[in-house]
Design a protein around this motif. Structure first.
Motif, mmCIF file in Angstrom:
data_model
loop_
_atom_site.group_PDB
_atom_site.id
_atom_site.type_symbol
_atom_site.label_atom_id
_atom_site.label_comp_id
_atom_site.label_asym_id
_atom_site.label_seq_id
_atom_site.Cartn_x
_atom_site.Cartn_y
_atom_site.Cartn_z
ATOM 1 N N PHE A 143 131.015 63.299 17.438
ATOM 2 C CA PHE A 143 130.297 62.279 16.681
ATOM 3 C C PHE A 143 130.996 60.928 16.798
ATOM 4 C CE2 PHE A 143 129.151 59.803 12.971
ATOM 5 C CZ PHE A 143 127.788 60.018 12.855
ATOM 6 N N GLU A 144 132.305 60.912 16.583
ATOM 7 C CA GLU A 144 133.046 59.645 16.633
ATOM 8 C C GLU A 144 133.117 59.095 18.058
ATOM 9 O OE1 GLU A 144 136.681 59.377 14.400
ATOM 10 O OE2 GLU A 144 136.069 60.997 13.051
ATOM 11 N N PHE A 145 133.187 59.970 19.040
ATOM 12 C CA PHE A 145 133.215 59.533 20.435
ATOM 13 C C PHE A 145 131.951 58.738 20.763
ATOM 14 C CE2 PHE A 145 132.089 60.436 24.922
ATOM 15 C CZ PHE A 145 133.202 59.898 25.563
ATOM 16 N N ALA A 146 130.789 59.302 20.422
ATOM 17 C CA ALA A 146 129.526 58.615 20.691
ATOM 18 C C ALA A 146 129.385 57.359 19.837
ATOM 19 C CB ALA A 146 128.359 59.566 20.430
ATOM 20 N N LEU A 147 129.821 57.432 18.589
ATOM 21 C CA LEU A 147 129.738 56.276 17.707
ATOM 22 C C LEU A 147 130.544 55.107 18.266
ATOM 23 C CD1 LEU A 147 128.952 54.924 15.032
ATOM 24 C CD2 LEU A 147 130.923 56.069 13.980
ATOM 25 N N ASP A 148 131.752 55.377 18.718
ATOM 26 C CA ASP A 148 132.597 54.307 19.249
ATOM 27 C C ASP A 148 132.029 53.728 20.544
ATOM 28 O OD1 ASP A 148 134.360 54.538 17.145
ATOM 29 O OD2 ASP A 148 135.729 55.877 18.194
ATOM 30 N N LEU A 149 131.450 54.580 21.367
ATOM 31 C CA LEU A 149 130.813 54.082 22.587
ATOM 32 C C LEU A 149 129.675 53.123 22.248
ATOM 33 C CD1 LEU A 149 130.527 57.180 24.968
ATOM 34 C CD2 LEU A 149 131.962 55.164 25.282
ATOM 35 N N LEU A 150 128.861 53.503 21.288
ATOM 36 C CA LEU A 150 127.737 52.658 20.891
ATOM 37 C C LEU A 150 128.215 51.331 20.319
ATOM 38 C CD1 LEU A 150 125.451 55.380 19.272
ATOM 39 C CD2 LEU A 150 124.853 53.967 21.250
ATOM 40 N N LEU A 151 129.173 51.377 19.410
ATOM 41 C CA LEU A 151 129.647 50.144 18.779
ATOM 42 C C LEU A 151 130.284 49.208 19.798
ATOM 43 C CD1 LEU A 151 131.147 51.551 15.447
ATOM 44 C CD2 LEU A 151 128.925 50.455 15.800
ATOM 45 N N ASP A 152 131.053 49.766 20.722
ATOM 46 C CA ASP A 152 131.656 48.921 21.764
ATOM 47 C C ASP A 152 130.578 48.314 22.660
ATOM 48 O OD1 ASP A 152 134.186 49.453 20.843
ATOM 49 O OD2 ASP A 152 134.650 50.984 22.354
ATOM 50 N N GLY A 153 129.554 49.096 22.962
ATOM 51 C CA GLY A 153 128.462 48.570 23.783
ATOM 52 C C GLY A 153 127.695 47.467 23.075
ATOM 53 N N PHE A 154 127.457 47.623 21.774
ATOM 54 C CA PHE A 154 126.752 46.591 21.008
ATOM 55 C C PHE A 154 127.564 45.296 20.992
ATOM 56 C CE2 PHE A 154 125.051 50.300 18.253
ATOM 57 C CZ PHE A 154 124.123 50.618 19.229
ATOM 58 N N GLU A 155 128.880 45.415 20.847
ATOM 59 C CA GLU A 155 129.730 44.217 20.824
ATOM 60 C C GLU A 155 129.694 43.517 22.183
ATOM 61 O OE1 GLU A 155 132.603 41.255 19.828
ATOM 62 O OE2 GLU A 155 131.065 42.382 18.757
ATOM 63 N N ARG A 156 129.691 44.291 23.251
ATOM 64 C CA ARG A 156 129.613 43.685 24.585
ATOM 65 C C ARG A 156 128.305 42.910 24.745
ATOM 66 N NH1 ARG A 156 127.175 45.563 28.993
ATOM 67 N NH2 ARG A 156 126.949 47.660 28.104
ATOM 68 N N LEU A 157 127.206 43.488 24.276
ATOM 69 C CA LEU A 157 125.926 42.797 24.359
ATOM 70 C C LEU A 157 125.917 41.542 23.492
ATOM 71 C CD1 LEU A 157 123.457 45.839 24.269
ATOM 72 C CD2 LEU A 157 124.142 44.487 26.257
ATOM 73 N N ARG A 158 126.543 41.620 22.333
ATOM 74 C CA ARG A 158 126.608 40.435 21.460
ATOM 75 C C ARG A 158 127.322 39.291 22.163
ATOM 76 N NH1 ARG A 158 129.872 37.554 18.479
ATOM 77 N NH2 ARG A 158 131.689 38.803 19.096
ATOM 78 N N ARG A 159 128.438 39.611 22.795
ATOM 79 C CA ARG A 159 129.212 38.577 23.488
ATOM 80 C C ARG A 159 128.424 37.975 24.655
ATOM 81 N NH1 ARG A 159 135.185 41.518 23.839
ATOM 82 N NH2 ARG A 159 135.651 41.433 21.584
ATOM 83 N N GLN A 160 127.586 38.790 25.261
ATOM 84 C CA GLN A 160 126.790 38.312 26.395
ATOM 85 C C GLN A 160 125.575 37.511 25.942
ATOM 86 O OE1 GLN A 160 125.742 41.878 28.520
ATOM 87 N NE2 GLN A 160 127.769 42.133 29.463
ATOM 88 N N GLY A 161 125.307 37.500 24.638
ATOM 89 C CA GLY A 161 124.114 36.828 24.165
ATOM 90 C C GLY A 161 122.842 37.542 24.594
ATOM 91 N N TRP A 162 122.915 38.862 24.641
ATOM 92 C CA TRP A 162 121.801 39.687 25.149
ATOM 93 C C TRP A 162 120.534 39.436 24.346
ATOM 94 C CZ3 TRP A 162 118.573 43.367 23.091
ATOM 95 C CH2 TRP A 162 117.879 44.195 23.992
ATOM 96 N N THR A 163 119.401 39.470 25.032
ATOM 97 C CA THR A 163 118.097 39.387 24.396
ATOM 98 C C THR A 163 117.140 40.302 25.106
ATOM 99 O OG1 THR A 163 116.215 37.942 23.894
ATOM 100 C CG2 THR A 163 117.534 37.379 25.835
ATOM 101 N N SER A 164 116.169 40.810 24.375
ATOM 102 C CA SER A 164 115.180 41.708 24.985
ATOM 103 C C SER A 164 114.055 40.932 25.655
ATOM 104 C CB SER A 164 114.594 42.641 23.922
ATOM 105 O OG SER A 164 113.863 41.891 22.968
ATOM 106 N N ALA A 165 114.072 39.616 25.530
ATOM 107 C CA ALA A 165 113.012 38.798 26.140
ATOM 108 C C ALA A 165 113.016 38.985 27.641
ATOM 109 C CB ALA A 165 113.208 37.333 25.779
ATOM 110 N N ARG A 166 111.843 39.190 28.189
ATOM 111 C CA ARG A 166 111.730 39.390 29.628
ATOM 112 C C ARG A 166 111.688 38.027 30.354
ATOM 113 N NH1 ARG A 166 113.109 43.415 27.958
ATOM 114 N NH2 ARG A 166 112.193 45.483 28.153
#
Length: 237
Positions: free
Chosen positions: A214-237
């Motif tokens: 559970f914690e392994f997957a949770l940490d992967l997700l949180l780290d991925g979300f932070e990476r997207l935040r730093r990139q200024g990710w958007t779902s806009a096509r």
């Protein structure tokens, strides 16, 4: 009359004087489900536990579905409030692990939460609070929307697994020596099953360590979300 009998009668009179209210009904229902399992819970059984007639319960919960909604809210109410700190990942992580501890105390609760036709008030409040933590952490509304979808039930401390009982993921079966036939048919699964330590009480296929996975997957997700935040990710096509 012995002293013990006198004490028991006094306790019974005190119980009788305790007014029946919604909170007391829900506390008793949660305790009953904890002790006997959710399948054993019925309005009649609950009335017996409270030493009242079944009709008395309907003044506080309209039916069993409303009772289950209330039990859901009672359990979610046990989750720790969000902590303070500038690191949104740690705040989210700590609260999700608090939710997981709560659900481990009430093993029936995840099933009941999933069975609701819509989120209850306490669940909505909890999810709103979690979304607020993401937003305050700098995630855009767009990214937060997709993050909430990606997290799913993990936000509430549980997740669906590939297997919930020993099966092809467990080449050794529930007990006894390895089955050479299974290992030959599913060589990669057998390899994975033997690659790490396992927890005998696990609910994850292959007897994996539930908490670690559970914690392994949770940490992967949180780290991925932070990476997207730093990139200024958007779902806009």
């Amino acid at each position: 009359m012995t002293r013990q009998e006198s004490t028991q009668r006094a306790a019974h009179r005190t119980t009788q004087r305790t007014p029946l209210n919604r909170e007391r009904v829900l506390r008793a229902a949660v305790a009953l489900a904890d002790g006997t399992g959710i399948d054993a819970l019925s309005m009649r059984r609950l009335a017996q536990e409270l030493d009242v007639v079944p009709m008395a319960l309907y003044k506080h919960v309209a039916n069993k579905e409303e009772l289950l909604d209330g039990m859901t809210d009672a359990v979610v109410g046990e989750i720790d409030p969000p902590g303070a700190g500038p690191d949104w990942q740690q705040v989210i992580r700590a609260r999700i692990l608090s939710a997981r501890r709560v659900l481990l105390r009430h093993p029936w609760a995840a099933r009941v939460i999933e069975s609701r036709t819509g989120p209850t008030p306490a669940v909505l409040g909890y999810l709103d609070s979690m979304a607020g933590i993401f937003r305050e952490g700098g995630l855009s509304a767009d990214l937060t929307h997709h993050v909430m979808h990606a997290m799913g039930s993990r936000l509430l401390g549980f997740s669906q697994e590939l297997f919930t009982a020993p099966g092809p993921t467990d080449p050794e079966g529930p007990s006894g020596p390895p089955d050479p036939g299974l290992a030959e048919r599913y060589p990669h699964i057998a390899e994975l099953a033997a690659a790490t330590a396992h927890d005998g009480d696990s609910t994850v296929g292959g007897g994996c360590d539930d908490q670690f996975e559970f914690e392994f997957a949770l940490d992967l997700l949180l780290d991925g979300f932070e990476r997207l935040r730093r990139q200024g990710w958007t779902s806009a096509r």
